[in-house]
Every structure is written in C-alpha cells, then in structure tokens.
Design a protein around this motif. Structure first.
Motif, PDB file in Angstrom:
ATOM      1  N   ASN A 276       4.696   5.815   0.150  1.00  0.00           N
ATOM      2  CA  ASN A 276       3.756   4.884   0.690  1.00  0.00           C
ATOM      3  C   ASN A 276       4.515   3.853   1.507  1.00  0.00           C
ATOM      4  OD1 ASN A 276       1.846   2.439   0.379  1.00  0.00           O
ATOM      5  ND2 ASN A 276       0.496   4.207   0.336  1.00  0.00           N
ATOM      6  N   THR A 277       4.129   3.676   2.792  1.00  0.00           N
ATOM      7  CA  THR A 277       4.789   2.439   3.412  1.00  0.00           C
ATOM      8  C   THR A 277       4.722   1.133   2.856  1.00  0.00           C
ATOM      9  OG1 THR A 277       4.289   3.835   5.494  1.00  0.00           O
ATOM     10  CG2 THR A 277       5.039   1.843   5.836  1.00  0.00           C
ATOM     11  N   VAL A 278       3.433   0.920   2.526  1.00  0.00           N
ATOM     12  CA  VAL A 278       3.011  -0.608   1.930  1.00  0.00           C
ATOM     13  C   VAL A 278       3.753  -0.782   0.575  1.00  0.00           C
ATOM     14  CG1 VAL A 278       0.914  -2.125   0.931  1.00  0.00           C
ATOM     15  CG2 VAL A 278       0.844  -0.537   3.020  1.00  0.00           C
ATOM     16  N   PRO A 308       2.121   3.655  10.358  1.00  0.00           N
ATOM     17  CA  PRO A 308       1.652   4.836   9.511  1.00  0.00           C
ATOM     18  C   PRO A 308       1.512   4.518   7.953  1.00  0.00           C
ATOM     19  CG  PRO A 308       3.064   5.693  11.295  1.00  0.00           C
ATOM     20  CD  PRO A 308       3.176   4.266  11.017  1.00  0.00           C
ATOM     21  N   SER A 309       0.478   4.859   7.205  1.00  0.00           N
ATOM     22  CA  SER A 309       0.402   4.573   5.950  1.00  0.00           C
ATOM     23  C   SER A 309       1.364   5.364   4.807  1.00  0.00           C
ATOM     24  CB  SER A 309      -0.965   4.631   5.520  1.00  0.00           C
ATOM     25  OG  SER A 309      -1.322   5.986   5.589  1.00  0.00           O
ATOM     26  N   GLU A 310       1.804   6.617   5.370  1.00  0.00           N
ATOM     27  CA  GLU A 310       2.559   7.520   4.721  1.00  0.00           C
ATOM     28  C   GLU A 310       3.664   8.002   5.464  1.00  0.00           C
ATOM     29  OE1 GLU A 310       2.220  10.977   1.293  1.00  0.00           O
ATOM     30  OE2 GLU A 310       0.339   9.574   1.418  1.00  0.00           O
ATOM     31  N   LEU A 311       4.972   7.986   5.237  1.00  0.00           N
ATOM     32  CA  LEU A 311       6.193   8.430   6.037  1.00  0.00           C
ATOM     33  C   LEU A 311       6.795   9.430   5.214  1.00  0.00           C
ATOM     34  CD1 LEU A 311       7.086   5.175   7.650  1.00  0.00           C
ATOM     35  CD2 LEU A 311       5.912   7.288   8.798  1.00  0.00           C
ATOM     36  N   MET A 312       7.695  10.155   5.810  1.00  0.00           N
ATOM     37  CA  MET A 312       8.894  10.946   4.986  1.00  0.00           C
ATOM     38  C   MET A 312      10.155  10.502   5.170  1.00  0.00           C
ATOM     39  SD  MET A 312       9.290  14.146   3.378  1.00  0.00           S
ATOM     40  CE  MET A 312       8.295  15.134   3.495  1.00  0.00           C
ATOM     41  N   ILE A 429       6.031  11.575  10.506  1.00  0.00           N
ATOM     42  CA  ILE A 429       4.795  10.958  10.074  1.00  0.00           C
ATOM     43  C   ILE A 429       3.961  11.939   8.871  1.00  0.00           C
ATOM     44  CG2 ILE A 429       2.378   9.917  10.483  1.00  0.00           C
ATOM     45  CD1 ILE A 429       3.774   9.397  13.340  1.00  0.00           C
ATOM     46  N   VAL A 430       3.628  11.500   7.660  1.00  0.00           N
ATOM     47  CA  VAL A 430       2.899  12.306   6.822  1.00  0.00           C
ATOM     48  C   VAL A 430       1.325  11.822   7.078  1.00  0.00           C
ATOM     49  CG1 VAL A 430       2.519  12.866   4.512  1.00  0.00           C
ATOM     50  CG2 VAL A 430       4.771  12.384   5.440  1.00  0.00           C
ATOM     51  N   ASP A 431       0.966  10.771   7.149  1.00  0.00           N
ATOM     52  CA  ASP A 431      -0.348  10.238   6.967  1.00  0.00           C
ATOM     53  C   ASP A 431      -0.423   9.244   8.516  1.00  0.00           C
ATOM     54  OD1 ASP A 431      -2.847   9.213   7.245  1.00  0.00           O
ATOM     55  OD2 ASP A 431      -3.005   8.911   5.045  1.00  0.00           O
ATOM     56  N   ALA A 432      -1.078   9.215   9.237  1.00  0.00           N
ATOM     57  CA  ALA A 432      -0.802   8.447  10.775  1.00  0.00           C
ATOM     58  C   ALA A 432      -1.967   7.363  10.399  1.00  0.00           C
ATOM     59  CB  ALA A 432      -1.083   9.515  11.875  1.00  0.00           C
ATOM     60  N   SER A 433      -2.596   7.397   9.567  1.00  0.00           N
ATOM     61  CA  SER A 433      -3.493   6.396   9.413  1.00  0.00           C
ATOM     62  C   SER A 433      -2.966   5.028   9.444  1.00  0.00           C
ATOM     63  CB  SER A 433      -4.772   6.547   8.327  1.00  0.00           C
ATOM     64  OG  SER A 433      -3.860   6.756   6.970  1.00  0.00           O
ATOM     65  N   PRO A 434      -3.301   4.246  10.214  1.00  0.00           N
ATOM     66  CA  PRO A 434      -2.481   2.740  10.153  1.00  0.00           C
ATOM     67  C   PRO A 434      -2.863   2.027   8.891  1.00  0.00           C
ATOM     68  CG  PRO A 434      -4.260   2.534  11.438  1.00  0.00           C
ATOM     69  CD  PRO A 434      -4.147   3.802  11.054  1.00  0.00           C
ATOM     70  N   ILE A 435      -1.878   1.295   8.488  1.00  0.00           N
ATOM     71  CA  ILE A 435      -1.860   0.549   7.220  1.00  0.00           C
ATOM     72  C   ILE A 435      -2.947  -0.777   7.292  1.00  0.00           C
ATOM     73  CG2 ILE A 435       0.507   0.998   6.581  1.00  0.00           C
ATOM     74  CD1 ILE A 435       1.342  -1.971   7.387  1.00  0.00           C
ATOM     75  N   GLY A 436      -3.100  -0.991   8.630  1.00  0.00           N
ATOM     76  CA  GLY A 436      -4.411  -2.162   8.889  1.00  0.00           C
ATOM     77  C   GLY A 436      -3.728  -3.485   8.429  1.00  0.00           C
ATOM     78  N   HIS A 444      -0.319  -5.058  -3.660  1.00  0.00           N
ATOM     79  CA  HIS A 444       0.868  -4.426  -3.759  1.00  0.00           C
ATOM     80  C   HIS A 444       1.964  -5.391  -4.271  1.00  0.00           C
ATOM     81  CE1 HIS A 444      -0.480  -0.437  -2.433  1.00  0.00           C
ATOM     82  NE2 HIS A 444      -1.303  -1.211  -1.541  1.00  0.00           N
ATOM     83  N   GLY A 445       1.819  -6.541  -3.867  1.00  0.00           N
ATOM     84  CA  GLY A 445       2.861  -7.526  -4.316  1.00  0.00           C
ATOM     85  C   GLY A 445       2.802  -8.885  -3.795  1.00  0.00           C
ATOM     86  N   GLY A 446       3.673  -9.796  -4.020  1.00  0.00           N
ATOM     87  CA  GLY A 446       3.573 -11.025  -3.400  1.00  0.00           C
ATOM     88  C   GLY A 446       4.362 -11.788  -4.406  1.00  0.00           C
ATOM     89  N   GLU A 447       4.323 -13.164  -4.554  1.00  0.00           N
ATOM     90  CA  GLU A 447       5.094 -14.100  -5.257  1.00  0.00           C
ATOM     91  C   GLU A 447       4.488 -13.959  -6.676  1.00  0.00           C
ATOM     92  OE1 GLU A 447       6.067 -18.878  -5.688  1.00  0.00           O
ATOM     93  OE2 GLU A 447       4.558 -18.135  -3.997  1.00  0.00           O
ATOM     94  N   ARG A 448       5.616 -13.980  -7.559  1.00  0.00           N
ATOM     95  CA  ARG A 448       5.202 -13.616  -8.871  1.00  0.00           C
ATOM     96  C   ARG A 448       5.488 -15.063  -9.561  1.00  0.00           C
ATOM     97  NH1 ARG A 448       3.367  -8.245 -10.311  1.00  0.00           N
ATOM     98  NH2 ARG A 448       3.567  -7.415  -8.530  1.00  0.00           N
ATOM     99  N   SER A 449       4.874 -15.394 -10.588  1.00  0.00           N
ATOM    100  CA  SER A 449       5.318 -16.715 -11.200  1.00  0.00           C
ATOM    101  C   SER A 449       6.393 -16.539 -12.147  1.00  0.00           C
ATOM    102  CB  SER A 449       3.987 -17.066 -12.194  1.00  0.00           C
ATOM    103  OG  SER A 449       4.353 -17.971 -13.024  1.00  0.00           O
ATOM    104  N   ARG A 450       7.230 -17.754 -11.945  1.00  0.00           N
ATOM    105  CA  ARG A 450       8.418 -17.369 -12.877  1.00  0.00           C
ATOM    106  C   ARG A 450       8.139 -17.527 -14.284  1.00  0.00           C
ATOM    107  NH1 ARG A 450      13.122 -21.813 -11.251  1.00  0.00           N
ATOM    108  NH2 ARG A 450      13.865 -20.546 -12.793  1.00  0.00           N
TER     109      ARG A 450
END
Length: 892
Positions: A276-278, A308-312, A429-436, A444-450
């Motif tokens: 999963n690209t994201v 693409p949202s999914e790659l190989m 390309i496995v799934d060509a639908s864009p991540i948007g 999926h992620g971001g800054e975590r609190s210490r």
C-alpha cells in the motif's frame, strides 16, 4: 639454467608477452644456429653465411644485455624494429630472395610482432613488415641483379630448413600459449571457488552477527522504551533518550554493513511484493518527521494526488533508500527544512516510475565532490563534516540498491544553499486508483507525542509469545502491557505446542531461529495440531534476521505477519492491532486526536513537474502562454547611464525606448552571469525534476550561453539548448517544448524534437530604421544606415543557422514596405501550422497593429493571433517600428 628458464616461463606474475619473448627468441636463436651450420655444410655463398652469423651475434648480444638489465619489454621492442628494418631485409638480399628461406622468416617476423609487441607499436610494425616484404619482392622483380642468388640445391635446403625451423617454433609457441591459458584458467577457477567460499562464509558470519547483535539490542531498546514510558526524573529521561539514540545508531551501522556485504558479493535479492503506497510513505514520514523535529528542523511533505494506491516492488528496500537519503538531509542541515516530494510518472497502464525528491536547506555539496557521493566509506568535505556521525555507507547502498532495482538517483546542489536528491524507481501498478487528497495520511501516521499513549486495548484477547531468549520475552511482554491483552510466553517450540494444545490464542508472535525446533516448523505443527485449540490463530514471525528476501519466505511459509527485532512498542502494537479481530479491540481516540492536530506538515500544493522549460527574457511570448505552460523566465540586464535594470522586471520596452529616444542616451544589453543562473536553476528545481533551458542565438545577443552551461554543470539534470533564434522564434520553440513536457515527454524526446524544430522555425522581421541596429552594434557601418534612411530602404532580416541575415529590402513608404513584407511571408506559409500566428512588434500603436492583422488575415487564416510587444532587450536592438510575423511549422 634450464630450471631457471622453466620457472621464468611458468611464473604467472610475469607478463605473458615477456615470457613468450624469452621462449620465442630462445627457439629462434636455436633455429638460427641450425640454419648457420646447414649453410656452412651445404657450401652456401659466403655473404649469406656471414649475414646469418652477424644476425645471430647481434641478436644474442641485444637479448643478453636487455635481460640482464631487466629491460625485457624494451629489448623485445628494439629487436622487433631491428628484425623488420635491418636483419630480415639483409638476409633476404644475401640469401637468394624468394628462392630461399627468407619469405618464411618474414612470416615468422609478422608472428613475432603480433604475439610479443603491444599497443600502437604493434600496429606500426605490422604495417611496416608488410611494406618491407612487399618492397623486397618489388626490388627482386625490378632489379634481380641486386639479389645474391641460390642454386637449386641451396634453394631446396634453405627453404626446407627455414620451413622446419619456423614450423617448430610456431608449434612450440602455440602449444606453450595454450598450456599457459589452460593453467591460468585453472588458477582463475580455483580462485573463484575460493572467493565464492569466502563470500559464503562472510555472509554466514554477517547474517549470524546481525542475528546475535540484534537480540541484545532488542533488550536494550525495549527496556529503555519502558523507562521512557514511566514518570522518571529529567536526568534519567535524558540518559534514556541518549541510550535510545545510540542503540538506533548501532542498529543502523549493522544494517549498513550487512547490506554492503550482500551488494558487494552480488547476493542482494530484490523481493517485489504488493504494498500500500500510503502505508509505506506514512511509515517513512512518521519516522523522519520526528528526527527532523528533534533537530529543530521543519519537515515538509508534498504528495501528488495521482499516485496509484497499490504498487508492486520491494517495499523494505524502498523504505531503506528513502530513510538513508532523508537521514543524510537531516544530518547535514543545521537549520531550515527538509522536504520529501512524491509523484508519479506513468510509463504505461501497468507500469509507472515513482519519483521521490528530497530537498534540504543545508550546507550543500561542492560541485567537485558530487561524483564521490555514492562511493562506499567516502565522506566528502571531511574537515567541515568531521563531527557528523556515520560510516559513509548510506548513499553508496542507495545507489547500488537503485541499480539492482532498475532505478536511478540524481543530485542537484548549490554549495552553502542546500541539495536535492531525485530518486526514480520503476514499479508495477497493482491498483491504479489514485491515493487522492494528502489528508489520507491522517489515518496512517503523523507526529506522535513524545509521551507514550497506547493505541488500543483488548482485555479479552489472548496472545502467545514464543522466543528462546528470556530477555526478549520480557521486553515483548512489557511493551504490550498497557494494551491489557492476556499474554503467555514459551521459551521453545515444544513448550509452545503444549500451550496451543490446550489454550486458544488469537495471535502468536513466533521467533524464527530457535534450537531443536525453529519457528517455521513450530508454526506448521500448530496449524496441523490434532485437537489443538490455536490452529486458526494469526501467527506473526518475530525475528532478528533482517532482509526483504526473508519477508517473501515467511509469506510463502504461511505466516500472517513479519516484525523485525529490535522491535519498538509502536511496531508491536500496530502488528497486534492488525491481527486481532475487530470485535476484541477498543481503539484509544486520544492518539487519533493527536494525529489530527499534527497535519500542518502535509503540503497540498501542486505536483512537481518532471520537466520545466526556462528561457531568457528575450523570448517575446504573450503572458498568457508563459503562465499556461509554466515557462520560467530569467531576465537579461540592461545597462544605462542611470544604472542596471532587469528586463521585464525593473524596466519594460516602452520605458527603454523612451530613454534611448532622448539625444545622447545609450543603453546596452548585459548577459546573465553564472551565479545568477545557479540561483535561478536552483529555484526552478524546486518545481521540477529536470530543466531544459533554451537560450537565444549565441551569435546575435549576449545570451551568456557559456555562463548558463557552466551553471548547469552544478546540477545533474539541467540541460542548455541553443535554439539559434531570438524573440518569438525562441518563444515558439519554448511553447512546443513546454507542450511536450506537459504531455509527459522525457528530456531526451524534447531535445530531439527541438533539434528538428530549430531548422524549420522561421524568425524574420522588417526594420523601420537601421539606427538601432547600428547603436546596438548589430551593424557597424553608420554610413550604410544613413543611406538606407535617406532612400527609404527598409531591410528584412531573418535568422539562419543562428545568424541574422539580410533577406531582402523594400523601397518606398512604410506602408508599401510592410505590405510587401506581409505578401512575402504569406507566400511562405504553405507549410505553416495555421492554429497560431504571432505578431511581435516594437512600439507600434493599436491602429498600425490592427492594420497588419487585417492585411495578414485577408490573405491567410489563423485560428488564433497573438500580438506581443517585444522585450526591452530586443527593442533597443531593432528600434521602433520593427515588427515580425512568426508561426509554428506544420508537423511532418
């Protein structure tokens, strides 16, 4: 003596040509002795016998002297010259010519040169031998009286003896060479086998070392994380953070050494998997954002929406590449920012090139150091960077991994101003639908609190952890403590089977390498355990064996997941949450809130272009087209008595024409220097991965081509192209290049098109007065300018092969001359693209321009007509009243 010669001939440390020389000359000298004795016994003429004897003595003396002084190569070369130019011609003349053994010795000489001599001298001597032999034959044919003849008996014995001697020499020589090649081949095969065995032993050692070191590091990092979770004093917290940083650095060094070992031995395997690209990008961003923040740097991310949202591909190696480059950017940036940009360049429906750009505002790289960036164990600018930690392996591993994956990396850097690394990786390309929208990264992620916040609770879930090391069991148990899951542990495969027989576990974390029964065998037995209550449990391998190729192994064996030691609390929690049934998991919304509050780092600006076109300000295009195609403009400088002004920025055509219209006022164009180009290109590379800079003709204006070219050498993907045109002719080429770039053409395809286009674009204009051409030194003859003005002569100028040429002249009134110019241009529009016409002028009013437009359109139709005032730089060169009709040629 014979043993010494034999040892010399078989010594592989000595050049083979030197050994062949000793063998060949030894055999040849023996042959000459035989020939000399035969000549005496057969009563050959005294001249032939003497010449053979002299040759023997001279050659023997040369060989003994050369070998004794260890000058074998020089001796061989000197001897070859003597044989070709002196001895063999002399023997030919004194020993019967073609009616003797000389022709056979000529063959021997050619063989000698071919096998013993090397380099240019070999070619020279081979040609010389052929000429000398031909000359000897020609001499005997035209002047046979110069050749001392042989009788029939002498001819028979001489030629037979020479044939036998040369034949034996050639046979022995070929046999010796074949023997040497066989012997060297056997040695090479044996060495290859030894090297292979050494590589295997080395890889086993590194793999074992990696596993053994990761186990205690796992304990150190895990227990240290538990300390950081607790309420402890600032001093203890600081010590724990230092331990954590040191442990991660040690782990990084181990990974680098292991990877370098695999790459150098050719055993690095790329394991493509669906990913999963994201998720992949989020993992990298989350880690690197924290590192940047720890150093007080701003971390920016620019993710294109059409990825693409999914790659190989090999997800683990791609992460490694990005982390290595981003780590470098963070290490060498003292203040400012580090930015990761990701975009997609599609090649076909099922393939794409993902382009990652890492830009920083750090110290930059000196141009002379860029070629050494990817050299293993090499660190550039050591004096300045001596306090920055690292082995110098990171970028070397990046380059070698990309080579294995079919990708590439390029570097653009301005010393003291920052660097940009552009990484291109081809993917399926496995799934060509864009991540948007980039907002997807919220999930999926971001800054975590210490401050540690557990991500979920699952009090009804039951987990089994299997590991033969007690410390690892303790660490994993403590890291999962706050999730409130029920945890059992087992120190062997047999113990694990006893527990799964009687207990139902939802998730099992299984170590791979264990004595007696390893994790893979244990997993299979759990799956097939008769009466076992955990046959349907989700099993994730928990291993210290690093490497992307192992992920494929674990997947093929049937594991449900893969976690590499040393494992962090977050990684373990994330894997457990992924594997547990949703109904058992209660998500802690605190962390989601933290993530939502920390997404200001996600940049939502436009996609970075693959190619951008830039031009100097003499391009003379409508503003509409410049903005539409994002054409970058670097302004020329105009020097006046009142100072220096940037064309199109500080001064326009109207102002400069008004200035030079005053009596005694002069202005001249000054080119753009290297440093200005460097700053300009560096800025534009923030918008694109590649730049094609089109210059005006270097033979007409001060286009500063050499400065642009020198500046481009600072970067790896800036190309300078001389269009051989000026004004809107340059503009037409810029628009065509920008159109191709917009459609996804590569820099190579664009340059190929431009090379064809510059020969078909027509740049011409009619000049109202030659005064400006004289003032700008385009024409040096002031008298000619005066004459043309007095007789109302208006020249028509055209660009041909980069030079401004006089194409024609018109007499009479301004209106008459303009009509004639328009008629002439219209007749040449048979191969024009009738979509667009450009009317470029200097200082014409609206009425004049409308008249020109109507005159043209009454004769030929165009879909669109652009009327453009020429730039200030062009205007002061050609003067008020000048205009030109320009158009794009029709595609062939």
């Amino acid at each position: 003596m014979i043993r010494r010669i034999r040892d010399y001939l078989l010594d592989s440390s000595i050049n083979i040509q030197d050994r062949l020389f000793i063998l060949l000359t030894g055999i040849a000298m023996s042959g000459m002795v035989v020939a000399l004795v035969m000549g005496i016994l057969l009563g050959e003429n005294i001249e032939g016998t003497v010449s053979t004897a002299v040759a023997f003595v001279v050659i023997s003396g040369i060989i003994v002297m050369g070998v004794s002084r260890n000058k074998v190569r020089e001796t061989a070369n000197f001897l070859a010259i003597m044989l070709a130019f002196i001895l063999f011609p002399m023997v030919y003349i004194t020993s019967g010519g073609i009616h003797g053994g000389s022709p056979i010795w000529f063959v021997f000489d050619i063989l000698y040169v071919g096998m013993i001599i090397s380099g240019k001298l070999r070619v020279i001597l081979l040609i010389s031998d052929l000429f000398i032999a031909s000359g000897c034959y020609f001499l005997e044919y035209t002047h046979p009286e110069y050749i001392l003849p042989h009788n029939d008996e002498e001819f028979f014995y001489d030629s037979l003896g020479s044939l036998i001697i040369v034949g034996i020499v050639m046979s022995l020589l070929m046999g010796f060479q074949i023997y040497i090649f066989k012997r060297e081949n056997e040695i090479a095969l044996k060495q290859k086998e030894e090297i292979d065995n050494l590589n295997k032993a080395q890889n086993r050692f590194f793999s074992s070392m990696s596993h053994e070191i990761r186990t205690p590091i796992n304990t150190i990092i895990g227990l240290n994380e538990m300390i950081l979770r607790e309420e402890v004093s600032d001093e203890v917290a600081e010590d724990a953070e230092n331990i954590q940083a040191a442990s991660k650095m040690l782990l990084s060094l181990i990974n680098d050494i292991l990877d370098m070992s695999k790459l150098q031995s050719g055993q690095m395997q790329i394991t493509p998997v669906k990913y999963n690209t994201v998720d992949m990008i989020s993992d990298v961003v989350t880690m690197m954002r924290l590192r940047a923040q720890e150093k007080g740097l701003e971390f920016r991310v620019n993710i294109a929406r059409d990825i693409p949202s999914e790659l190989m591909g090999d997800e683990i190696r791609i992460k490694q590449i990005l982390i290595n480059v981003l780590n470098n950017a963070v290490k060498y940036t003292g203040e400012g920012y580090v930015m990761l940009s990701v975009q997609c360049e599609k090649i076909s429906n099922d393939k794409a090139t993902i382009v990652y750009s890492v830009t920083d505002s750090g110290m930059g790289i000196k141009r002379e150091n860029i070629p050494y960036l990817f050299t293993a164990f090499k660190r550039v600018d050591e004096t300045k960077n001596r306090y920055i930690e690292g082995t110098g392996l990171g970028l070397s591993i990046v380059k070698q991994l990309l080579d294995v994956m079919g990708g590439k990396v390029t570097v653009n850097s301005v010393y003291t101003q920052g660097s940009t690394f552009i990484i291109e990786i081809p993917q399926e390309i496995v799934d060509a639908s864009p991540i948007g929208s980039p907002d997807i990264f919220l999930r999926h992620g971001g800054e975590r609190s210490r401050v540690y916040v557990h991500s979920f609770e699952a009090p009804k879930a039951r987990v089994l952890i299997v590991d033969d090391t007690a410390a690892n069991l303790m660490v994993a148990t403590k890291l999962l403590r706050d999730t409130r899951v029920m945890i059992d542990t087992a120190s062997s495969g047999e113990e694990a089977l006893r527990k799964t027989q009687n207990n139902e576990y939802h998730v099992i974390f299984m170590d791979h390498v264990m004595p007696e029964m390893d994790g893979i065998e244990c997993m299979h037995q759990i799956r097939s355990q008769i009466g076992g209550l955990s046959r349907d449990a989700r099993i994730s391998v928990l291993t210290a064996n690093a490497g992307g190729e192992l992920k494929e192994l674990y997947q093929s064996e049937g594991f449900d997941g893969y976690v590499v030691k040393p494992v962090s609390g977050k990684a373990l929690e994330d894997e457990l949450q992924r594997l547990l049934p949703d109904e058992l998991v209660s998500v802690d919304t605190t962390e989601e809130k933290i993530l939502e509050e920390s997404t200001s780092w996600i940049r939502k600006d436009s996609k970075k272009a693959n190619v951008i076109i830039t031009v100097p300000s003499v391009v003379d295009l409508p503003k509409e087209l410049i903005e539409r195609y994002r054409i970058g403009i670097i302004p020329m400088k105009i020097e006046t008595e009142n100072g220096s002004f940037r064309d199109g920025v500080d001064i326009d055509a109207g102002a400069i024409l008004s200035y030079v219209g005053d009596k005694g006022k002069n202005a001249r164009i000054r080119g753009i220097d290297r440093d200005e180009y460097v700053r300009f290109f560096a800025d534009k590379l923030q918008q694109a991965n590649n730049i094609i800079h089109l210059t005006a003709s270097t033979r007409v204006t001060d286009a500063s081509y050499s400065d642009a070219d020198e500046a481009a050498r600072t970067f790896e993907n800036v190309t300078i192209f001389d269009t051989e045109h000026i004004s809107t002719g340059l503009g037409i080429m810029a628009v065509e290049a920008a159109r191709m770039a917009e459609k996804g053409s590569s820099p190579e395809e664009i340059l190929q098109r431009l090379n064809k286009l510059k020969n078909t674009v027509r740049t011409s204009f009619i000049v109202d007065s030659m005064d400006a051409l004289v003032r700008s030194r385009q024409i040096k003859n002031r008298l000619l300018a005066g004459i043309t003005g007095a007789f109302m002569i208006r020249p028509v100028l055209v660009m041909k092969r980069g030079r401004m040429r006089l194409e024609g002249i018109s007499f009479g009134t301004r209106e008459h001359a303009r009509k004639r110019y328009i008629r002439t241009i219209v007749r040449k529009m048979k191969k024009a693209d009738h979509s667009t016409l450009y009317i470029t002028h200097v200082g014409l009013d609206r009425r004049e321009l409308e008249w020109i437009r109507e005159e043209v359109l009454s004769r030929v139709s165009f879909d669109k007509v652009y009327i453009t005032q020429a730039s200030a730089s062009i205007s002061i060169n050609v003067g008020i009243g000048t205009f030109g009709l320009l158009y794009r040629p029709q595609d062939e």
